[in-house]
Each structure stands twice: as C-alpha cells, then as structure tokens.
Scaffold this motif. Structure first.
Motif, PDB file in Angstrom:
ATOM      1  N   MET A   1       0.853  -1.199   0.000  1.00  0.00           N
ATOM      2  CA  MET A   1       0.000   0.000   0.000  1.00  0.00           C
ATOM      3  C   MET A   1       0.884   1.243   0.000  1.00  0.00           C
ATOM      4  O   MET A   1       1.809   1.353   0.802  1.00  0.00           O
ATOM      5  CB  MET A   1      -0.910  -0.002   1.224  1.00  0.00           C
ATOM      6  N   ARG A   2       0.605   2.135  -0.917  1.00  0.00           N
ATOM      7  CA  ARG A   2       1.290   3.424  -0.910  1.00  0.00           C
ATOM      8  C   ARG A   2       0.558   4.361   0.039  1.00  0.00           C
ATOM      9  O   ARG A   2      -0.668   4.318   0.148  1.00  0.00           O
ATOM     10  CB  ARG A   2       1.317   4.032  -2.319  1.00  0.00           C
ATOM     11  N   THR A   3       1.311   5.242   0.671  1.00  0.00           N
ATOM     12  CA  THR A   3       0.714   6.198   1.595  1.00  0.00           C
ATOM     13  C   THR A   3       1.252   7.590   1.294  1.00  0.00           C
ATOM     14  O   THR A   3       2.342   7.750   0.738  1.00  0.00           O
ATOM     15  CB  THR A   3       1.016   5.840   3.061  1.00  0.00           C
ATOM     16  N   ALA A   4       0.485   8.593   1.665  1.00  0.00           N
ATOM     17  CA  ALA A   4       0.905   9.984   1.507  1.00  0.00           C
ATOM     18  C   ALA A   4       0.571  10.741   2.780  1.00  0.00           C
ATOM     19  O   ALA A   4      -0.463  10.484   3.416  1.00  0.00           O
ATOM     20  CB  ALA A   4       0.219  10.627   0.305  1.00  0.00           C
ATOM     21  N   TYR A   5       1.449  11.669   3.143  1.00  0.00           N
ATOM     22  CA  TYR A   5       1.301  12.423   4.388  1.00  0.00           C
ATOM     23  C   TYR A   5       1.286  13.920   4.107  1.00  0.00           C
ATOM     24  O   TYR A   5       1.882  14.395   3.134  1.00  0.00           O
ATOM     25  CB  TYR A   5       2.450  12.103   5.345  1.00  0.00           C
ATOM     26  N   SER A   6       0.636  14.648   4.992  1.00  0.00           N
ATOM     27  CA  SER A   6       0.516  16.093   4.847  1.00  0.00           C
ATOM     28  C   SER A   6       1.865  16.772   5.061  1.00  0.00           C
ATOM     29  O   SER A   6       2.792  16.211   5.665  1.00  0.00           O
ATOM     30  CB  SER A   6      -0.498  16.643   5.849  1.00  0.00           C
ATOM     31  N   VAL A   7       1.954  18.011   4.593  1.00  0.00           N
ATOM     32  CA  VAL A   7       3.182  18.789   4.771  1.00  0.00           C
ATOM     33  C   VAL A   7       3.498  18.952   6.249  1.00  0.00           C
ATOM     34  O   VAL A   7       4.659  18.820   6.674  1.00  0.00           O
ATOM     35  CB  VAL A   7       3.034  20.164   4.090  1.00  0.00           C
ATOM     36  N   GLU A   8       2.494  19.229   7.048  1.00  0.00           N
ATOM     37  CA  GLU A   8       2.719  19.407   8.487  1.00  0.00           C
ATOM     38  C   GLU A   8       3.329  18.156   9.109  1.00  0.00           C
ATOM     39  O   GLU A   8       4.275  18.237   9.909  1.00  0.00           O
ATOM     40  CB  GLU A   8       1.390  19.738   9.171  1.00  0.00           C
TER      41      GLU A   8
END
Length: 529
Positions: A1-8
């Motif tokens: 699973m690929r994941t993405a996170y916020s800039v913060e």
C-alpha cells in the motif's frame, strides 16, 4: 500500500530526524537520491548539460547539492538563481567547488533550451498558490524545451496537501520525492504535473495513519471474496439492482453485468428493464413487484438510469442493508433520509453530480477533489466514491482517503459508471465494508478498463467483460508492473530508451511534449461515464 502524508506531518518528522543527525545530513541524503535519479535518467552523465532552477529555500539547496554531485561526474551544470541573495549558501558553495556555474534569470530561456536535463528546485512542499511571476517564464521555457524536467520533491506551483493547481506550475517528467509521497502527487490536477514519481527513503519516522492510501494488488487481493467449500449462492451474498427505466434500459443491463462479476452469489433485478436484463443475463432473478417484495438481499444498488423514479429510491433507502446510490439516485435521494440511515451507505458521484450535491460549480470539485469528497462524506454521513481522473474514497468519520491507482482515460465512456456500481454493490453484498467495497471495485474496474482498452476505445460492456481477467490478475499478483498499480510509483521505475536523454528519448506514454516520451509506469487515471 502506498501512503501519503501532509506537509505538516512531514515537517514534524523532518525536525525530529534532523535533531538526531549532524547538521546538513538530511539534505545530503535527499540530494544523493536526487542526483542518482537524474543520473539514471541521463544515462550518460559526462558531457551532459544540466540546468538547475533554484529558489530561495531548502528545495533549492537540494537541487544545488545534487547539481554538485552531477558536476563532479563531468556534467556541465548551471544554476539559474531566482533570488541570488537568498540562495542556499552551502549548496551554492558546493556547486561552485565542483565546477558548476551560476546565472541570473536574464538569458535563462536559452540555457534551458539547450539543456539535456532541467531540475526544478524553485519552490518546496510548503509553497501555496501558483508560481510567482518571475518564475513563470522559466517554467514556460522548460515546457517548450526538449530537455527532461525533474521536480525536486514536488513540481513548483502545485499544492502538496490538496493536489490543487491555482496558477502557473512546472510540468515535470519525473518527480523525485523524499521520505513519503505527498497527497498532491497522487491527486489530480496536480498529479498530472508530476509525471512519474520516484520515492527516496531519507529515514523519516511517520505516524501509522496517513492522509492518503493507494491500494496495490496485494491489498486488493486480500479484500476480494473467495467462496468456501460449503458456500451456496445465498451465503455468498445476494445483491439487488434497482435501476433502469423505459428511456434507459441499458443502465440496468450494465449494472447487472458488473454485479454478476463482483463475487456475490446471486443478483436480483427490480425495475422496468426486466425483459432487457433477462434477455442478456438469464441467470438474473427478475422481479416487477418493487424492492420491498423482491426477496432477501444483502445489499442494494439504486439509481443508474432511474429517470425520475423517486419512489423506488426512497423504498431502497428504507432497507436495513447496505445501499449504493448512483447516478439519478443521487439526485432523487432525500438528503435527510440518507443521513438517517443506520445501515452503511455508499454514494458514487462523478464531479458534476458531486457539484450539484454540494451546491458548487463543477470546476470547483475538479480543482479540489480531496476537499469535495471529504465534505460530501461529512455532509451525508456516507462513504463517498468520487469518480474521475483520480477516483477518491472517503469515509464519513474521517481518516485516510483512498486514491485509486488504476484506470485509463478510455473509461470516460457512457455506462462505465453503471458497471462500477454493480461491481461495488456485489462486493457490499459479499460482506465487504463500504470503504473496502468501493476501493476494491474501483481498482478492479480500472484494471478491467485498461485490459479492455489496451490503448484503443472501449465500451462499458467491454469493461464488464474484462472484470474476470482483472480479478484474476489481482489474485495471482500479475500485471502490477505492466499496468503501474503494483510497484511502479513507489519504486520510481521508468524506462529510458536509447541510452538516456542524449542517446534516444525519454518515453512518456502518449507522446510527450516534443522531447520524446517518459513511459510512466506509475500512471494513474481514468474518468468514468
């Protein structure tokens, strides 16, 4: 699973890591990964011409340090400084020590036009809005040039958190991103500016819950139902389809087509298109007595081609089983009745339908897909699958939004959404949670569209017929590399033909912008009719 996170979240993880590392070590990690990606793309570094577009922040520092590494390997590297007095001092010194040169923005278009590779280090992940006026001519020159364009962490001018593009932005062939994917790399319209994406691990310690999730073959394979030895058609689940009308009988046929291939044991159809359905699919259980008297089902699909049959929509919404609402059903459903439901609800609008439900213009939904899907889920208390070039799935209680990595623009054809509704409804009847049914259905549907089209126009019936092949591909773990839904984006794979930029061309599927083509194995996409 690929994941993405916020800039913060990324910034917090970077601060924590920098506190444990020698000064500058984290930037050196990023620059090393960036330089390696550029070298791979060039094929032959020695003698190549590299232009760095350098802004005033750490993003520019990454580009300068990477440029220094390329210069030490024999590349001719020129850094175009947008703000010379605010350029990263240590990175600039490293480039000069390695033999690199600097230039101002005057005459930069000529440098870019003669380059083999352009590195976009103008703005980092904290940038908001489009490019500043002084950077726009550089982005335009890179767009016109034959050079490949590599973005540092994120194409300058796009929003890392939302995927929105609110002005001019750099269009990259490859984006080298650090630590984790950012939401804007996975969501249109920003995704289209990123090109292929290569992820460089720099050692960030990230939270368990990301902002976005993109399922892969193995994740979907674990969700797809498999009948046990003692299963019968009722134990496998029965899905009810309330769809079609005298004007749109084909919608019923296509929804049933998707449902029959979705893992449920039986499909019940209710509506005026019964003769058309039974003629095409004699295994369907057809009733003309309305949803309440159709027999027991474990889930309902309502709305495709329903016309103005609000009574049937209301009757289905009163059922104490999961319900999928699509197409005309979205317009006819009473919002308070949807919110009052105790059983799970899945809504599957495209951008135009979502805009009508939210009371905004379609362009607002298409430009801010992440915000739109979250607001719909919150407002209706339902799981929402927002169809389009980037299909998103959001739950009413918040949590990670899922982004679908499969599909093709050929799916933007009449009836393909009806097939998806039937497929997702069948998975609901088989017992999957709404978010899992929506995610798995979108994934398999997107693969079926790709398999069916294979670069040529495809009809909705072709998509339905392609579902078994796509299902087998997922279960057997096949086709992930070919279709860009397994390791493509995460591993940052691309194909450079003829020895790199100077020896041949960068393959960009579909042609590219004059410089050749970068074959984007991680390509997302695919609208839905």
């Amino acid at each position: 699973m690929r994941t993405a996170y916020s800039v913060e979240t990324v910034r917090a993880a970077e601060r924590e890591l920098m506190a444990r590392l020698p000064e500058g070590a984290l930037m050196q990690r990023a620059a090393a990964g960036l330089a390696a990606a550029c070298a791979d793309l060039l094929g032959r570094v020695y003698g190549s011409r590299v232009v760095l577009l350098v802004g005033s922040g750490d993003n520019g520092g990454d580009a300068l340090y990477a440029g220094a590494r390329l210069a030490r390997r024999g590349a001719g590297v020129t850094a175009v400084l947008l703000a010379p007095e605010r350029a990263h001092a240590a990175g600039l010194a490293a480039l000069r020590r390695a033999g690199g040169r600097t230039a101002g923005t005057d005459g930069a278009a000529g440098l870019i036009g003669n380059a083999d590779l352009v590195v976009d280090g103008i703005v980092g992940i904290g940038g908001k809005g489009g490019l500043r006026p002084e950077a726009v001519p550089l982005a335009d020159a890179a767009e016109r040039a034959r050079a490949a364009v590599v973005a540092v962490d994120l194409p300058s001018g796009v929003d890392a958190d939302t995927g929105e593009v609110r002005g001019a932005a750099v269009r990259a062939d490859l984006t080298v991103t650090f630590g984790t994917h950012k939401p804007g790399l996975l969501i249109d319209p920003a995704r289209e500016y990123a090109g292929s994406v290569r992820l460089v691990d720099i050692g960030l310690d990230l939270p368990a819950e990301p902002q976005l999730q993109a399922l892969q073959h193995a994740d979907v394979a674990r969700l797809l139902p498999v009948p046990a030895a003692e299963s019968d058609k009722y134990r496998r689940g029965v899905v009810g389809i309330a769809a079609g009308s005298a004007r749109y009988p084909g919608a019923a046929v296509l929804a049933v087509a998707g449902a029959l291939r979705g893992g449920a044991g039986a499909v019940r159809y209710v509506g005026p298109a019964g003769p058309s359905v039974i003629a095409r699919y004699p295994e369907t259980l057809v009733s003309d007595r309305g949803p309440r008297h159709a027999g027991r089902v474990q889930a309902w699909v309502v709305g495709p081609g329903a016309g103005d049959d609000a009574a049937t929509v209301a009757e289905v919404l009163a059922a104490e089983v999961p319900v999928l609402i699509d197409a005309d059903g979205l317009r006819l459903a009473d919002a308070s009745a949807v919110r009052a439901r105790r059983a799970p609800t899945l809504m599957t609008p495209h951008a135009g339908e979502a805009a009508a439900l939210l009371g905004v213009e379609r362009e607002q939904v298409e430009g801010g897909r992440l915000a739109a899907v979250r607001e719909l889920a919150r407002r209706y208390g339902a799981t929402v699958l927002l169809k389009g070039s980037t299909t998103l799935v959001a739950e009413p209680g918040g949590g990670p939004v899922r982004v679908n990595p499969t599909g093709t623009s050929w799916l933007a054809t009449a009836g393909s959404g009806d097939v998806l509704s039937g497929l997702a409804g069948s998975l609901l009847a088989a017992g999957l949670r709404t978010v899992d049914a929506a995610s798995a259905a979108a994934y398999v549907h997107g693969l079926a569209g790709r398999f069916g089209a294979d670069g040529a126009p495809v009809g909705a019936h072709d998509v339905a017929e392609g579902i078994p092949g796509a299902w087998r591909s997922v279960v057997r773990g096949q086709g992930a590399g070919r279709w860009g839904c397994g390791v493509g984006v995460t591993a940052g794979r691309w194909v450079s033909a003829g020895g790199g930029v100077r020896g041949g061309c960068l393959r960009r599927g579909g042609g590219g912008r004059g410089r050749g083509c970068l074959r984007r194995r991680g390509l997302f996409g695919g609208g839905l009719g």
